[in-house]
Write a protein that holds these residues in place. Structure first.
Motif: not given
Ligand SMILES: NC(=O)c1ccc[n+]([C@@H]2O[C@H](COP(=O)([O-])OP(=O)(O)OC[C@H]3O[C@@H](n4cnc5c(N)ncnc54)[C@H](O)[C@@H]3O)[C@@H](O)[C@H]2O)c1
Length: 417
Positions: A165-176
């Motif tokens: 239900g909300y943005t969680i960028p820290g769940v993966v690395t190697g993102k754009d």
């Protein structure tokens, strides 16, 4: 299943390191079994209207020193024992680099080149749903590996965020970078390899200009390594990919080769300049100062090791040398800078990405590169020192350093309940 059981080899290395440290079995028994192994089915509606069901895994080897961390591999030969070994190597790699992480790995049995972009997205989103209860920025943080990339990490992050239900960028690395990726992450593994090689050459008083290099694999890791070693003025005389290799004893035209492979073309269709075509076996047997396996595991077998002519091996891939080959290479006095040290630049930069995500801040590429360099040089020096102290190989020394830290964490935490 492969004739080499990678997880058994991993445990054998733990046992050897424990013997060096004279540890009782109770100190490290928890590292011989993975904390959690998840096997999932992933149904995908294909472009032709049919349904295909893929098999996937997520293995968490140890969370002793922090949240689990490790890539996701899409490859037709993925198997559970290999995923377990890759997860275990991550535990030891993170401990050696002194990162506050445990180790994990995921994989899906699929040849991604046979799927359309839409099918790949559906596969990734469904796989994410299946492993969702077990991943998260404080729990287990995936990253790219063979067959996966920043786009796949972005789909994973989006699916996870949508479900929470909300943005969680820290769940993966190697993102754009636009969605929370870190500057410097994409090239960190190859750049890190060149830092380790540069330091190793300096410590041994060897000039890069007299260093001939052969590189197997020109993917994410291999092509960046080639670029940086070329800039360092090493002479890259042989490179290969899945379609075969090319060789020129006077040095290859690296700029033009990288342009070709970065346009997603195979080396078999490369035709610029002067070179001889060679097989991947011939590449591994090329007389050179440094051999860099940067493709897949189990490439340097006993058969190859017997004839191998390189002076040093720097392992860019995970697990490229089989245990029996390791023994032969030790007898031939060919040192190996092991994978858990040499290719750690990627996970160190991933750590930088995660720290930025957790704190909502942005670092410059200079800051990220400095963290990567500091951790790598510290680890290399510690491994060399440990190898001299105990008169053991660099690989065993790397395991000794990591195991010491893991056992300490185990003792401090104790067993609950
Ligand atoms: N990507 C990372 O940040 C990272 C970090 C640490 C370790 N690694 C390890 O490095 C290795 C390579 O990873 P990558 O991300 O570059 O993968 P990739 O898929 O981008 O590239 C793999 C390369 O190996 C070649 N290859 C595949 N099969 C081959 C074969 N049978 N013979 C010769 N070449 C072959 C491919 O053509 C390609 O050039 C893997 O072992 C991976 O686990 C990757």
């Amino acid at each position: 299943m492969s004739q080499y059981n990678a997880f058994e080899n991993f445990i054998a290395n733990i046992e050897k390191a424990a013997a060096v440290l004279n540890l009782p079995e109770s100190d490290y028994a928890n590292l011989k079994i993975c904390e959690r192994e998840l096997k999932v089915s992933i149904p995908v509606e294909m472009d032709n209207g049919g349904v295909k069901v893929f098999e996937g895994y997520r293995v968490q080897h140890s969370s002793l020193r922090g949240p689990c961390k490790g890539g996701i591999r899409y490859h037709q030969d993925v198997e559970i024992e290999e995923v377990k070994a890759l997860a275990g190597w991550m535990t030891f790699k993170c401990a050696l680099a002194n990162l506050p992480y445990g180790g994990a790995k995921g994989g899906v049995i699929v040849d991604p080149s046979e799927l359309s972009e839409k099918e790949l997205e559906k596969l990734t989103r469904r796989y994410t749903i299946k492993i969702l209860p077990f991943i998260g920025p404080n729990q287990d943080i995936p990253a790219p590996d063979v067959g996966t990339n920043s786009q796949i990490m972005s789909w994973l992050m989006d699916t996870f965020s949508a479900m929470k239900g909300y943005t969680i960028p820290g769940v993966v690395t190697g993102k754009d970078v636009e969605i929370g990726g870190s500057l410097g992450r994409a090239e960190a593994t190859g750049r890190g390899l060149h830092i380790v090689i540069k330091e190793f050459l300096m410590l041994n008083n060897i000039s890069p200009a007299t260093t001939r290099v052969a590189i197997q694999g020109l993917g994410n890791v291999g092509n960046v390594t080639a670029e940086y070693l070329h800039k360092l003025r090493c002479k890259i005389i042989a490179v290969s990919d899945v379609s075969g290799g090319i060789f020129n004893p006077d040095g290859l035209d690296i700029k033009s080769i990288l342009q070709h492979v970065r346009a997603k073309k195979l080396l078999s269709s490369y035709e610029e300049g002067t070179f001889t075509r060679i097989t991947n076996k011939e590449l591994l047997l090329t007389p050179c100062e440094i051999l860099i396996p940067a493709a897949l595991q189990n490439q340097i077998t006993a058969e190859i090791a017997k004839e191998l002519k390189a002076k040093v091996i720097i392992e860019a891939a995970n697990g490229p040398t089989t245990t029996d080959a390791d023994t032969i290479l030790a007898q031939k006095n060919i040192p190996i800078i092991p994978d858990i040290l040499a290719n750690a630049g990627g996970v160190i930069a991933s750590y930088c990405e995660w720290v930025q995500n957790m704190q909502g801040i942005k670092w410059t590429v200079k800051q990220v590169n400095e963290v990567v360099q500091t951790h790598l040089i510290e680890s290399l020096n510690l491994v060399i020192q440990t190898s001299q102290d105990y008169k053991i190989s660099y690989r065993l020394a790397a395991y000794v350093v990591a195991l010491t830290r893991l056992v300490k964490a185990h003792k401090l935490r104790g067993i609950f309940p």
